[in-house]
Design a protein around this motif. Structure first.
Motif, mmCIF file in Angstrom:
data_model
loop_
_atom_site.group_PDB
_atom_site.id
_atom_site.type_symbol
_atom_site.label_atom_id
_atom_site.label_comp_id
_atom_site.label_asym_id
_atom_site.label_seq_id
_atom_site.Cartn_x
_atom_site.Cartn_y
_atom_site.Cartn_z
ATOM 1 N N UNK A 37 0.888 -1.106 0.080
ATOM 2 C CA UNK A 37 -0.067 0.081 -0.060
ATOM 3 C C UNK A 37 0.793 1.179 0.241
ATOM 4 N N UNK A 38 0.349 2.128 -0.791
ATOM 5 C CA UNK A 38 1.161 3.565 -1.089
ATOM 6 C C UNK A 38 2.629 3.479 -2.116
ATOM 7 N N UNK A 39 2.647 2.317 -2.322
ATOM 8 C CA UNK A 39 4.047 2.051 -3.189
ATOM 9 C C UNK A 39 3.415 1.498 -4.501
ATOM 10 N N UNK A 40 4.354 1.671 -5.500
ATOM 11 C CA UNK A 40 4.068 1.251 -6.750
ATOM 12 C C UNK A 40 4.292 -0.407 -7.206
ATOM 13 N N UNK A 41 3.767 -0.863 -7.861
ATOM 14 C CA UNK A 41 3.578 -2.183 -8.128
ATOM 15 C C UNK A 41 4.896 -2.678 -8.538
ATOM 16 N N UNK A 42 5.381 -3.670 -8.441
ATOM 17 C CA UNK A 42 6.771 -4.227 -8.748
ATOM 18 C C UNK A 42 6.847 -5.496 -9.380
ATOM 19 N N UNK A 43 7.514 -5.594 -10.438
ATOM 20 C CA UNK A 43 7.786 -6.914 -10.773
ATOM 21 C C UNK A 43 8.360 -7.954 -9.980
ATOM 22 N N UNK A 44 8.201 -9.119 -9.660
ATOM 23 C CA UNK A 44 8.955 -10.202 -9.026
ATOM 24 C C UNK A 44 9.609 -11.231 -9.680
ATOM 25 N N UNK A 45 8.757 -11.742 -10.839
ATOM 26 C CA UNK A 45 9.328 -12.718 -11.705
ATOM 27 C C UNK A 45 8.295 -13.017 -12.838
ATOM 28 N N UNK A 46 9.175 -13.254 -14.060
ATOM 29 C CA UNK A 46 8.434 -13.568 -15.105
ATOM 30 C C UNK A 46 8.838 -14.955 -15.802
ATOM 31 N N UNK A 47 8.184 -15.318 -16.605
ATOM 32 C CA UNK A 47 8.313 -16.714 -17.146
ATOM 33 C C UNK A 47 7.846 -16.559 -18.695
ATOM 34 N N UNK A 89 6.778 -18.084 -22.245
ATOM 35 C CA UNK A 89 5.627 -19.330 -22.795
ATOM 36 C C UNK A 89 5.940 -20.696 -22.666
ATOM 37 N N UNK A 90 7.119 -21.214 -23.189
ATOM 38 C CA UNK A 90 7.450 -22.331 -22.649
ATOM 39 C C UNK A 90 8.081 -22.680 -21.226
ATOM 40 N N UNK A 91 8.299 -21.823 -20.604
ATOM 41 C CA UNK A 91 8.635 -22.021 -19.273
ATOM 42 C C UNK A 91 10.372 -22.141 -19.076
ATOM 43 N N UNK A 92 11.049 -21.894 -20.337
ATOM 44 C CA UNK A 92 12.476 -22.140 -20.583
ATOM 45 C C UNK A 92 13.192 -21.024 -19.990
ATOM 46 N N UNK A 93 12.573 -19.795 -20.046
ATOM 47 C CA UNK A 93 13.431 -18.733 -19.755
ATOM 48 C C UNK A 93 12.479 -17.788 -18.559
ATOM 49 N N UNK A 94 13.296 -17.613 -17.700
ATOM 50 C CA UNK A 94 12.638 -16.755 -16.654
ATOM 51 C C UNK A 94 13.615 -15.424 -16.107
ATOM 52 N N UNK A 95 12.737 -14.656 -15.630
ATOM 53 C CA UNK A 95 13.551 -13.175 -15.018
ATOM 54 C C UNK A 95 13.118 -12.820 -13.836
ATOM 55 N N UNK A 96 14.174 -12.578 -12.794
ATOM 56 C CA UNK A 96 13.843 -12.286 -11.600
ATOM 57 C C UNK A 96 14.048 -10.846 -11.209
ATOM 58 N N UNK A 142 3.273 -20.808 -10.901
ATOM 59 C CA UNK A 142 3.696 -20.745 -9.488
ATOM 60 C C UNK A 142 4.706 -19.851 -8.943
ATOM 61 N N UNK A 143 4.998 -19.513 -7.856
ATOM 62 C CA UNK A 143 6.080 -18.769 -7.337
ATOM 63 C C UNK A 143 6.390 -19.251 -5.994
ATOM 64 N N UNK A 144 7.577 -19.943 -6.003
ATOM 65 C CA UNK A 144 8.115 -20.432 -4.839
ATOM 66 C C UNK A 144 8.918 -19.448 -4.078
ATOM 67 N N UNK A 145 8.641 -19.004 -2.934
ATOM 68 C CA UNK A 145 9.739 -18.029 -2.349
ATOM 69 C C UNK A 145 10.141 -18.638 -1.194
ATOM 70 N N UNK A 146 11.305 -18.307 -0.892
ATOM 71 C CA UNK A 146 12.035 -18.713 0.415
ATOM 72 C C UNK A 146 12.712 -17.374 1.222
#
Length: 121
Positions: A41-51, A53-60, A80-84
């Motif tokens: 709340x009060x902040x801009x939305x930020x990208x966490x991760x992207x994948x 179409x095939x799932x072969x490439x991801x960006x964090x 899915x997003x698994x976070x640790x």
């Protein structure tokens, strides 16, 4: 009707792990790059991760590299997003989004309504 429905949010202790899911319907899921975003709340939305179409490439996001994994199952139209090692300042609403573009895009075609993740002891 396009739907992106997030689930799996909740309360997790600092240092804990959580997996969130996003089920898609109403569009050709396998043709869309998918991503997770979060907003405090009060902040801009930020990208966490992207994948891709095939799932072969991801960006964090830099802050999530090495402690999160984005994945997708095109047979189930779900990502899915698994976070640790989650920390209190990562308390946010987590959204999934779909884009019929590359994973590097900043323009999204569809958004979910979000799932609340609260990191607190």
């Amino acid at each position: 009707q396009v739907q992106l429905v997030e689930s799996g949010g909740g309360l997790v202790q600092p240092g804990g792990s959580l997996r969130v899911s996003c089920a898609a319907s109403g569009f050709t899921f396998s043709s869309y790059a998918m991503s997770w975003h979060r907003q405090v709340p009060g902040k801009e939305r930020e990208l966490v991760a992207a994948i891709s179409t095939s799932g072969a490439v991801a960006n964090y996001a830099v802050s999530m590299k090495g402690r999160s994994t984005i994945s997708r199952d095109n047979a189930k139209n779900t990502i899915y997003l698994q976070m640790e090692s989650l920390q209190p300042d990562e308390t946010a609403v987590y959204y999934c989004a779909a884009a019929r573009r590359t994973i590097w895009t900043t323009t999204y075609d569809y958004w979910g309504h979000g799932t609340q993740v609260t990191v607190s002891s």
